[in-house]
Scaffold this motif. Structure first.
Motif, PDB file in Angstrom:
ATOM      1  N   SER A   1     -67.675   1.377 -16.565  1.00 33.19           N
ATOM      2  CA  SER A   1     -67.698  -0.126 -16.836  1.00 33.19           C
ATOM      3  C   SER A   1     -67.302  -0.383 -18.167  1.00 33.19           C
ATOM      4  O   SER A   1     -66.834  -1.579 -18.331  1.00 33.19           O
ATOM      5  N   ARG A   2     -67.336   0.730 -19.053  1.00 45.55           N
ATOM      6  CA  ARG A   2     -67.052   0.268 -20.627  1.00 45.55           C
ATOM      7  C   ARG A   2     -65.335   0.171 -20.366  1.00 45.55           C
ATOM      8  O   ARG A   2     -64.724  -0.602 -21.060  1.00 45.55           O
ATOM      9  N   THR A   3     -64.788   1.164 -19.624  1.00 45.08           N
ATOM     10  CA  THR A   3     -63.241   1.159 -19.697  1.00 45.08           C
ATOM     11  C   THR A   3     -62.873  -0.189 -19.021  1.00 45.08           C
ATOM     12  O   THR A   3     -61.872  -0.849 -19.363  1.00 45.08           O
ATOM     13  N   ALA A   4     -63.539  -0.584 -17.899  1.00 51.05           N
ATOM     14  CA  ALA A   4     -63.217  -2.071 -17.262  1.00 51.05           C
ATOM     15  C   ALA A   4     -63.294  -2.895 -18.171  1.00 51.05           C
ATOM     16  O   ALA A   4     -62.462  -3.982 -18.082  1.00 51.05           O
ATOM     17  N   LYS A   5     -64.449  -3.397 -18.955  1.00 49.39           N
ATOM     18  CA  LYS A   5     -64.741  -4.185 -19.773  1.00 49.39           C
ATOM     19  C   LYS A   5     -63.538  -4.371 -20.778  1.00 49.39           C
ATOM     20  O   LYS A   5     -62.970  -5.450 -21.151  1.00 49.39           O
ATOM     21  N   GLU A   6     -63.228  -3.030 -21.268  1.00 49.31           N
ATOM     22  CA  GLU A   6     -61.950  -2.940 -22.178  1.00 49.31           C
ATOM     23  C   GLU A   6     -60.805  -3.626 -21.714  1.00 49.31           C
ATOM     24  O   GLU A   6     -59.966  -4.255 -22.355  1.00 49.31           O
ATOM     25  N   LEU A   7     -60.541  -3.043 -20.348  1.00 50.66           N
ATOM     26  CA  LEU A   7     -59.408  -3.310 -19.636  1.00 50.66           C
ATOM     27  C   LEU A   7     -59.228  -5.088 -19.684  1.00 50.66           C
ATOM     28  O   LEU A   7     -58.257  -5.824 -19.871  1.00 50.66           O
TER      29      LEU A   7
ATOM     30  N   ALA B   1     -58.585  -6.360 -22.939  1.00 49.77           N
ATOM     31  CA  ALA B   1     -57.134  -6.467 -23.622  1.00 49.77           C
ATOM     32  C   ALA B   1     -56.175  -7.182 -22.623  1.00 49.77           C
ATOM     33  O   ALA B   1     -55.289  -7.998 -23.210  1.00 49.77           O
ATOM     34  N   GLY B   2     -56.678  -7.427 -21.361  1.00 48.97           N
ATOM     35  CA  GLY B   2     -55.705  -8.234 -20.612  1.00 48.97           C
ATOM     36  C   GLY B   2     -55.798  -9.944 -20.811  1.00 48.97           C
ATOM     37  O   GLY B   2     -54.769 -10.408 -20.892  1.00 48.97           O
ATOM     38  N   PHE B   3     -57.079 -10.233 -21.108  1.00 46.41           N
ATOM     39  CA  PHE B   3     -57.318 -11.514 -21.679  1.00 46.41           C
ATOM     40  C   PHE B   3     -56.314 -11.889 -22.827  1.00 46.41           C
ATOM     41  O   PHE B   3     -55.664 -12.791 -23.028  1.00 46.41           O
TER      42      PHE B   3
END
Lengths: 309, 284
Positions: B6-12, B15-17
């Protein structure tokens, strides 16, 4: 290091060394000293003197006392040019700095490929002001320009950017946003100078992104913001080329900036006394603002050294 | 495991935003340049289309030679280069000499004099313009390059002194002392020890001097009158006077003025960045 307890001969040697050092020091700054006298201090005093004369270059100058200043303060066009310039300075410069700060924060993000964005944001600020001006006349063209093409694309009506006296100054300010890159790079250097430990300490204290920005980043960035503000205000008071090339001061004198008016007085009408009086008034205005900013800076500019003291 | 995902998802997402925001902004800033290039390659008729055509059809490369034939840009180019070379040489020599004194020699009133140097950075140049013009006029220097060159041989600009001094302060003083013990004079230390170590700042100042002279409009406008003495900036203004409805040619000429700066930027990027960052140091 003192010289007590050193044999007399050595003292003598040391003194002569110092003397030669001072002599060389003065010698090395001599070109600058001459330059300061010939190209700065001398002309400053001379222009003050000229401002008390009437002088059209070809005729001998006549001492008229403060008459040029009286004429200046009764000249509606002088006040208009001062208003136009103040509009450009006090609306344009803060907005410009704000956008430069946003851009600097954005390109300070720790993302892969961020270097590309830094370059992309910086490059427009490299365009020479003459080329920039010609390009933006074309962008603001009422019939075929990019600005109106965009407005029509989103369903709005096109504007007479540079032909409408109410819009010409805002249009020049919008154009200035295109070259925020220079200020962005200075602010970015300031952001890079914020020590990582401070962020880490703030994070440990549970500070969120917003309070980290507000309590750590922004205070440490104030010296860079202050420097940019001073230099940008001094530069903006002397805005010239855009108006000279794009609008020639029009429409209806709405972009008659101070320097353009002065330029016309001096180099088109050869009224050197009048133009010198204008130059000195501008000098006093800029000096006052700079001094005021230095005085006010105590309240908002934060120097790291202050903590240690 | 779940928390890591979930942490990497949040980071992704984060970053995407930001990539989307950064790219949109880059697009907005790039549009004027794309518009410039695109117009410079269009036929005259195609510049007058609404909505505009982004890709010229056909590509009219001959706009460039035509713009260069219309106005003597090659002469303006060489005039500008000559001014750059002579002005920059003087600025580099006299500014670095003064900065060496301010950074490494001790003499009475050194600090006061240096504050005087710094304060001239903030002086609006307009207040000295008219008497300076009159002096050059009396000397018969109007319509020559001398007014754009000679002042730089007298101190080389306060800002350059500041940049040199800033750099010289980072060089250890022991080098001077060692040379002095070997019997070197101060001039010898400046020329033989300090300057060879100062290539980065010399390059930075050369690059900025080039940009300054390339872009400067106000002074050449006042001092250079006959077309054979014009610089690029004045020449481009003259071009606009002659071809004010031929936007394709005008954009070709503008591109020709911008392109050398972009080339210089890509070859000397680090000097740009270091120069601007050093100028930011003035705020400290």
């Amino acid at each position: 290091m003192g010289i007590q307890g050193v044999p007399a001969t050595k003292v003598k040697k040391r003194r002569s060394l110092l003397w030669s050092e001072a002599r060389d020091g003065y010698l090395f700054i001599l070109p600058w000293v001459f330059g300061f006298i010939i190209f700065t201090a001398g002309p400053m005093l001379a222009s003050l003197y000229i401002s008390f004369t009437r002088w059209e270059i070809v005729t001998p100058s006549v001492w008229v006392g403060g008459a040029q200043y009286v004429k200046l303060f009764n000249d509606d066009r002088f006040w208009l040019s001062l208003y136009n310039t103040s509009y450009y300075v006090f609306i344009g410069v803060p907005l410009h700095l704000f956008f430069a700060l946003l851009a600097a924060l954005a390109v300070n993000l720790n993302l892969r490929g961020i270097h590309f964005f830094r370059t992309a944001y910086y490059v427009p600020s490299l365009t020479p002001v003459v080329a920039n001006s010609i390009l933006w006349v074309w962008i603001f063209h009422p019939d075929w320009g990019l600005a109106n093409a965009f407005l029509e694309w989103i369903g709005l009506e096109g504007l007479y950017w540079l032909q409408d006296p109410r819009l010409a100054k805002p249009a020049l300010i919008v154009m200035s946003f295109w070259s925020i890159g220079g200020q962005m790079v200075i602010l970015l250097a300031g952001l890079k100078g914020v020590p990582m430990e401070l962020y880490e300490a703030a994070a440990i204290d549970g500070a969120n992104w917003w309070s980290r920005f507000w309590r750590v980043t922004l205070p440490l960035l104030t010296p860079a913001l202050f420097f940019n503000l001073i230099i940008a205000i001094i530069g903006a008071f002397q805005v010239f080329t855009q108006a000279y090339i794009m609008t020639e001061g029009g429409p209806n004198y709405s972009t008659l900036f101070y320097l353009l008016y002065l330029f016309r007085a001096a180099f088109e009408n050869f009224r050197m006394g009048y133009a010198s009086a204008m130059a000195w008034v501008l000098f006093i205005i800029v000096l006052t603002f700079t001094a005021l900013q230095f005085m006010l800076s105590d309240r908002w500019v934060f120097y790291e050294g202050d903590v240690r003291r | 495991m779940l928390s890591v995902n979930s942490r990497t998802a949040k980071e992704l997402i984060f970053a995407g935003f930001w990539y989307v925001v950064l790219s949109l902004f880059a697009l907005v800033l790039a549009l004027p340049l794309v518009w410039l290039l695109s117009t410079s390659l269009k036929t005259g008729g195609q510049t007058f289309l609404m909505p505009p055509k982004w890709i010229p059809d056909p590509f009219v490369w001959t706009n460039y030679p035509e713009a260069f034939r219309a106005v003597a840009f090659h002469e303006y180019f060489w005039n500008t280069i000559r001014i750059v070379i002579f002005a920059t040489t003087g600025a580099m020599l006299t500014a670095s000499l003064a900065a060496f004194a301010f950074a490494r020699l001790r003499f009475p009133f050194r600090e006061t004099l240096f504050i005087l140097v710094l304060s001239t950075i903030m002086l609006p140049s307009i207040v000295t313009l008219i008497p300076t013009f009159i002096v050059f006029r009396t000397l018969g220097w109007i319509d020559t390059f001398l007014p754009l060159i000679v002042p730089l041989w007298f101190g080389g600009g306060a800002f350059n002194i500041f940049l040199f001094r800033q750099f010289f302060m980072t060089i250890p003083l022991e080098l001077d002392e060692a040379a002095r013990i070997d019997g070197a004079s101060n001039l010898r230390i400046y020329w033989g020890v300090i300057l060879p170590l100062s290539k980065p700042v010399l390059a930075t100042i050369a690059v900025f001097a080039f940009i300054h002279n390339w872009n400067d409009f106000f002074e050449p406008l006042i001092y250079l009158q006959s077309p054979e003495n014009w610089t690029m900036a004045i020449g481009l203004r003259g071009f606009r006077g002659l071809y004010h409805t031929e936007w394709n040619l005008m954009m070709a000429a503008s591109t020709a003025m911008i392109a050398p700066l972009l080339v210089l930027f890509f070859f000397a990027q680090r000097y740009f960045v270091s120069g601007i960052q050093m100028s930011g140091l003035a705020g400290r």
